[in-house]
Design a protein around this motif. Structure first.
Motif, PDB file in Angstrom:
ATOM      1  N   GLU A 151       1.917   1.040 -91.499  1.00 46.84           N
ATOM      2  CA  GLU A 151       1.655   0.022 -90.474  1.00 46.84           C
ATOM      3  C   GLU A 151       0.339   0.277 -89.738  1.00 46.84           C
ATOM      4  O   GLU A 151      -0.014  -0.471 -88.837  1.00 46.84           O
ATOM      5  N   GLN A 152      -0.355   1.337 -90.105  1.00 44.21           N
ATOM      6  CA  GLN A 152      -1.600   1.694 -89.435  1.00 44.21           C
ATOM      7  C   GLN A 152      -2.781   1.409 -90.345  1.00 44.21           C
ATOM      8  O   GLN A 152      -2.623   1.445 -91.551  1.00 44.21           O
ATOM      9  N   PRO A 153      -3.937   1.100 -89.784  1.00 42.41           N
ATOM     10  CA  PRO A 153      -4.253   1.047 -88.365  1.00 42.41           C
ATOM     11  C   PRO A 153      -3.627  -0.182 -87.717  1.00 42.41           C
ATOM     12  O   PRO A 153      -3.393  -1.203 -88.364  1.00 42.41           O
ATOM     13  N   CYS A 154      -3.353  -0.048 -86.412  1.00 39.70           N
ATOM     14  CA  CYS A 154      -2.781  -1.148 -85.651  1.00 39.70           C
ATOM     15  C   CYS A 154      -3.185  -1.001 -84.187  1.00 39.70           C
ATOM     16  O   CYS A 154      -3.733   0.034 -83.782  1.00 39.70           O
ATOM     17  N   ILE A 155      -2.916  -2.058 -83.426  1.00 41.19           N
ATOM     18  CA  ILE A 155      -3.247  -2.076 -82.003  1.00 41.19           C
ATOM     19  C   ILE A 155      -1.985  -2.408 -81.228  1.00 41.19           C
ATOM     20  O   ILE A 155      -1.253  -3.327 -81.576  1.00 41.19           O
ATOM     21  N   LEU A 156      -1.759  -1.659 -80.166  1.00 37.38           N
ATOM     22  CA  LEU A 156      -0.655  -1.904 -79.249  1.00 37.38           C
ATOM     23  C   LEU A 156      -1.245  -2.310 -77.901  1.00 37.38           C
ATOM     24  O   LEU A 156      -2.149  -1.647 -77.386  1.00 37.38           O
TER      25      LEU A 156
ATOM     26  N   SER B  82       3.770  -4.220 -76.309  1.00 35.81           N
ATOM     27  CA  SER B  82       4.824  -3.388 -75.717  1.00 35.81           C
ATOM     28  C   SER B  82       5.893  -2.952 -76.716  1.00 35.81           C
ATOM     29  O   SER B  82       7.075  -2.977 -76.423  1.00 35.81           O
ATOM     30  N   ARG B  83       5.494  -2.542 -77.881  1.00 39.38           N
ATOM     31  CA  ARG B  83       6.430  -2.127 -78.939  1.00 39.38           C
ATOM     32  C   ARG B  83       7.050  -0.778 -78.594  1.00 39.38           C
ATOM     33  O   ARG B  83       6.362   0.136 -78.127  1.00 39.38           O
ATOM     34  N   GLN B  84       8.324  -0.638 -78.854  1.00 36.54           N
ATOM     35  CA  GLN B  84       9.044   0.604 -78.554  1.00 36.54           C
ATOM     36  C   GLN B  84       9.168   1.531 -79.767  1.00 36.54           C
ATOM     37  O   GLN B  84       9.263   2.741 -79.611  1.00 36.54           O
ATOM     38  N   ASP B  85       9.162   0.963 -80.968  1.00 40.44           N
ATOM     39  CA  ASP B  85       9.341   1.766 -82.176  1.00 40.44           C
ATOM     40  C   ASP B  85       8.041   2.461 -82.569  1.00 40.44           C
ATOM     41  O   ASP B  85       6.951   1.921 -82.391  1.00 40.44           O
ATOM     42  N   ALA B  86       8.176   3.651 -83.138  1.00 40.08           N
ATOM     43  CA  ALA B  86       7.006   4.373 -83.645  1.00 40.08           C
ATOM     44  C   ALA B  86       6.426   3.615 -84.841  1.00 40.08           C
ATOM     45  O   ALA B  86       7.146   2.922 -85.569  1.00 40.08           O
ATOM     46  N   PHE B  87       5.114   3.759 -85.016  1.00 44.45           N
ATOM     47  CA  PHE B  87       4.445   3.107 -86.143  1.00 44.45           C
ATOM     48  C   PHE B  87       4.504   4.005 -87.371  1.00 44.45           C
ATOM     49  O   PHE B  87       4.216   5.194 -87.290  1.00 44.45           O
ATOM     50  N   LYS B  88       4.870   3.431 -88.502  1.00 42.95           N
ATOM     51  CA  LYS B  88       4.858   4.155 -89.765  1.00 42.95           C
ATOM     52  C   LYS B  88       3.426   4.197 -90.288  1.00 42.95           C
ATOM     53  O   LYS B  88       2.594   3.376 -89.917  1.00 42.95           O
TER      54      LYS B  88
ATOM     55  N   LEU C 185      -5.105  -0.960 -74.411  1.00 41.90           N
ATOM     56  CA  LEU C 185      -5.088  -1.292 -75.833  1.00 41.90           C
ATOM     57  C   LEU C 185      -5.171   0.031 -76.584  1.00 41.90           C
ATOM     58  O   LEU C 185      -6.128   0.792 -76.407  1.00 41.90           O
ATOM     59  N   VAL C 186      -4.168   0.312 -77.380  1.00 40.05           N
ATOM     60  CA  VAL C 186      -4.091   1.584 -78.086  1.00 40.05           C
ATOM     61  C   VAL C 186      -4.275   1.328 -79.577  1.00 40.05           C
ATOM     62  O   VAL C 186      -3.527   0.554 -80.176  1.00 40.05           O
ATOM     63  N   VAL C 187      -5.272   1.975 -80.142  1.00 37.96           N
ATOM     64  CA  VAL C 187      -5.540   1.872 -81.576  1.00 37.96           C
ATOM     65  C   VAL C 187      -4.909   3.092 -82.244  1.00 37.96           C
ATOM     66  O   VAL C 187      -5.245   4.232 -81.907  1.00 37.96           O
ATOM     67  N   PHE C 188      -3.979   2.862 -83.154  1.00 39.03           N
ATOM     68  CA  PHE C 188      -3.331   3.935 -83.907  1.00 39.03           C
ATOM     69  C   PHE C 188      -3.945   3.990 -85.300  1.00 39.03           C
ATOM     70  O   PHE C 188      -4.037   2.958 -85.980  1.00 39.03           O
TER      71      PHE C 188
ATOM     72  N   ASN D   5      -1.869  16.126 -87.709  1.00 40.42           N
ATOM     73  CA  ASN D   5      -3.267  16.278 -87.315  1.00 40.42           C
ATOM     74  C   ASN D   5      -4.173  15.184 -87.865  1.00 40.42           C
ATOM     75  O   ASN D   5      -5.314  15.056 -87.446  1.00 40.42           O
ATOM     76  N   ASN D   6      -3.690  14.396 -88.805  1.00 40.85           N
ATOM     77  CA  ASN D   6      -4.484  13.309 -89.363  1.00 40.85           C
ATOM     78  C   ASN D   6      -4.231  11.981 -88.652  1.00 40.85           C
ATOM     79  O   ASN D   6      -4.757  10.963 -89.068  1.00 40.85           O
ATOM     80  N   ALA D   7      -3.421  11.994 -87.615  1.00 44.82           N
ATOM     81  CA  ALA D   7      -3.107  10.761 -86.892  1.00 44.82           C
ATOM     82  C   ALA D   7      -3.576  10.887 -85.448  1.00 44.82           C
ATOM     83  O   ALA D   7      -3.591  11.973 -84.874  1.00 44.82           O
ATOM     84  N   MET D   8      -3.979   9.755 -84.889  1.00 45.51           N
ATOM     85  CA  MET D   8      -4.389   9.768 -83.493  1.00 45.51           C
ATOM     86  C   MET D   8      -4.226   8.391 -82.886  1.00 45.51           C
ATOM     87  O   MET D   8      -4.091   7.396 -83.592  1.00 45.51           O
ATOM     88  N   ALA D   9      -4.274   8.377 -81.563  1.00 45.54           N
ATOM     89  CA  ALA D   9      -4.278   7.141 -80.788  1.00 45.54           C
ATOM     90  C   ALA D   9      -5.544   7.140 -79.943  1.00 45.54           C
ATOM     91  O   ALA D   9      -5.868   8.138 -79.303  1.00 45.54           O
TER      92      ALA D   9
END
Length: 144
Positions: free
Chosen positions: A39-44, A30-36, A68-71, A119-123
């Motif tokens: 910090e990716q790839p990561c899972i929320l 439940s993180r509120q801050d955007a991922f830099k 589960l969101v993979v960034f 365009n190079n980033a996705m969830a």
């Protein structure tokens, strides 16, 4: 402090997916801050809903919906995300009772959300339903 079975399940989900390919320890609740980018790839992990489906005294059956969101970022971000999603799913479903906390882990959907500003980033949004039971009068207890 007593925790609900729901919270114990969410903690077990996080523990289950720690070490996912390319993610390792970057798993957050439940993180509120955007991922830099670094910090990716990561899972929320986010709880979506928890509904009582059946009440039969002395037990209540619940269905917890979890996202589960993979960034990721990369030249072909959906391709970059795929082995991460495969490993995360495998780790999550390796113990369908999460150590006896739930009755099952059921995949529901996978959605892809490309980031408009990059365009190079996705969830990759993976939703699961996790049915479990609690004592009717105590949502922190598996026993009646």
């Amino acid at each position: 402090m007593t925790l609900s079975i729901r919270e114990k399940i969410l903690t077990a989900v996080k523990k289950a997916v720690l070490g996912t390919y390319a993610v390792e320890q970057r798993v957050y609740r439940s993180r509120q801050d955007a991922f830099k980018r670094e910090e990716q790839p990561c899972i929320l992990i986010e709880p979506v809903s928890d509904s009582a489906d059946q009440v039969s005294i002395p037990r209540t059956t619940w269905t917890l919906s979890v996202r589960l969101v993979v960034f990721v970022n990369g030249d072909v971000p959906d391709k970059e995300a795929d082995p991460i999603v495969v490993d995360m799913h495998s780790l999550l479903t390796s113990d369908l009772s999460l150590g006896g906390l739930c009755m099952d882990i059921q995949p529901v959907s996978v959605n892809f959300q490309f980031q408009e500003s990059d365009n190079n980033a996705m969830a990759v949004i993976c939703e699961y339903k996790i049915p479990y039971q609690t004592a009717h009068q105590d949502i922190s207890s598996l026993n009646s």
